[in-house]
Design a protein around this motif. Sequence first.
Motif, short mmCIF file in Angstrom:
data_model
loop_
_atom_site.label_atom_id
_atom_site.label_comp_id
_atom_site.label_asym_id
_atom_site.label_seq_id
_atom_site.Cartn_x
_atom_site.Cartn_y
_atom_site.Cartn_z
N TRP A 208 0.67 1.61 0.80
CA TRP A 208 0.35 1.40 -0.63
C TRP A 208 0.03 -0.07 -0.88
N ARG A 209 0.80 -0.93 -0.27
CA ARG A 209 0.57 -2.37 -0.48
C ARG A 209 -0.77 -2.79 0.11
N SER A 210 -1.03 -2.40 1.34
CA SER A 210 -2.25 -2.86 2.02
C SER A 210 -3.51 -2.31 1.38
N ASP A 211 -3.42 -1.10 0.78
CA ASP A 211 -4.59 -0.48 0.15
C ASP A 211 -4.59 -0.59 -1.37
N SER A 212 -3.66 -1.36 -1.92
CA SER A 212 -3.58 -1.58 -3.38
C SER A 212 -3.64 -0.26 -4.16
N ILE A 213 -2.83 0.71 -3.73
CA ILE A 213 -2.85 2.01 -4.37
C ILE A 213 -2.46 1.92 -5.84
#
Length: 294
Positions: free
Chosen positions: A175-180
């Motif tokens: 979630w963090r890496s893909d800015s969900i």
Amino acid sequence: MTAGEQVVITCALDRRYVRPLAAMLRSVADNLSAGRSAMAYIIHSDVPGDDRARVMKGWPERISAEWISVDESTFAGLPLWGRMPVSTYFKLAITDLLPDSVSKVIWLDCDLLVLDDIGELWDRAPGDAHAGAVQDVVVPFVSSRFGIGNHRELGIDSASMYFNAGVMAVNVDAWRSDSIAGKAIEYLRQHERSVTFWDQEGLNAALAGKWVALDARWNHNASVPRRNLRAREDLPSIVHFAGGLKPWRYRTRNPMRALYYEYLDRTAFAGWRPPASAVGAAISLYEQSGLRSV
């Protein structure tokens, strides 16, 4: 999982949901298997200290909690109407609010009861996916009524499943890496006039093609008839009091809602019941009639 590995859960509320939170977390504690421990990160906006202490009173030592305060103005401008409190959007802040060391978490709404070991869900999901969740029984596909109305515009196939966001196994790192969360908020701001189910719709848009389906027993909608409910063994692993028929609003004879009082009575709020009402009596008759359906 090793015997000492800790299950990490998170949830959110405002002061109106203190009693439901207490019952939900008690259900987690009482059904956690031997050898497991749990840490709960509780996101809140206005819960007084004495209420927080009452929620945690009597917990077994292997259950702990950290209360995280959030400013409701952070979510200003997001679509909101009717009965839904702004705290429904707090789940979109978990990547910012949880410690960097948390890479995986089980999200639990406050309006549910966990009737099996939540460690089972921790072990199984979400794997390499961004999230694990249960297909929504009322809105099963993005193309269903109340799904994602502009799914074609977003490039989402009409046959894509739509999940209920009340229970999620979250891959926090992904979630963090893909800015969900940011993508969900962007969707909600751009489509605020057509959004139906608030944060849930935003997450379904942001996580399209990135989540895996969990067995339905991990998020059973208590408002949908379960015709094989004949004994305790027939109960799902998680009962979700989705919709407006909350057991703390109306006293009914529904066996699943009766479980709420059972767990509440194991907390510092023991003995509390909603007042008897004509509405509650009518709901009981309706549910017992067999007329209610999806």
